[in-house]
Design an enzyme around this catalytic site. Sequence first.
Site: not given
Length: 360
Positions: A141, A192, A224, A248, A252
């Site tokens: 970001y 990852k 994942d 992030d 959620d």
Amino acid sequence: MSKQILILPGDGIGPEIMAEAVKVLELANSKYSLGFELSHDVIGGAAIDKHGVPLADETLDRARAADAVLLGAVGGPKWDKIDRDIRPERGLLKIRAQLGLFGNLRPAILYPQLADASSLKPEVVAGLDILIVRELTGGIYFGSPRGVRELENGERQAYDTLPYSESEIRRIARVGFDMARVRGKKVCSVDKANVLASSQLWREIVEEVAKDYPDVELSHMYVDNAAMQLVRAPKQFDVIVTDNLFGDILSDQASMLTGSIGMLPSASLDTNNKGMYEPCHGSAPDIAGQGIANPLATILSVSMMLRYSFNLGDAADAIEKAVSLVLDQGLRTGDIWSQGCTKVGTQEMGDAVVAALRNL
Ligand code: NAD
């Protein structure tokens, strides 16, 4: 000496939910003689409308001078088409970066009263208590270069960069381990590392930090798989520590385990525990102005603020108790409503929490 709290309601449902959170904060302030002084300013789309930028320098200065910041949410369709560099979300990223708020704490706790509101089976989520520790000021970001370039064949290509330094990884890993120490003593680091170079360094540094916490059990999981495990068997997790992008998304996802994103508070802390507190959800333009948004995530953000920035555990406990009592009464905003409960609006929910807190 009084403690300064800067209130930034933001856009969409931001002002609606913030009005309720401020009522609760003001009651706690007087009931427990906390000595808070509140001031208000604008951020996001509201700041674009007033100043032409999503975070004015004077607002940033006030945030720096404050002891804590309470924020609603930013953004909305009105500002979707403007230049990317002055979009409402840029104001949020800027204030987090400028205040050095690298440690984002996102608890996902299922209130037993809301087991029916979760999209998972009650036995899968009953008693759920996860803390997601998300790195907030680094990674993709903020990475540069980023942008859109033209390829030789004339086609446009967009690109972003995902950088993480050792020190950035080390300090967020420490937050994760420190939190695990006072909870279930388990850290799951999510990355990852099978694909990304930044994740390989992430894993290496997390392993190093773990040596200082022999009492905390460390595991690693690819993002994942973590996404899958969160819906398969979420109670296996205690603290999840992860980077900005993965955190992030996973937070959620975790929110839905608890019934609604409208229940989830968050804290963003610097190295001295100065913090900004905000609900995990956005400005919900689809329901803005209707008086139906759930204010509990913002009210619970007030409780996190008292706990983490001001060390006022008793007052924080009282706010959480008041929320729980209101849920016991069967009051629900639309997002957490189920058969047999009483549907209430934003203001009624806030008033009920205030009444419960007053009677404690
Ligand atoms: P959102 O979180 O605003 O909404 C997602 C869904 O959840 C919507 O259906 C909404 O009605 C519902 N919802 C969210 N909060 C709720 C609440 N308190 N009570 C009841 N229902 C609630 O996410 P989005 O729709 O992807 O984004 C909307 C805008 O918010 C965009 O402009 C986005 O950029 C911005 N945003 C801001 C933040 C932030 O300020 N921290 C975070 C995420 C998104």
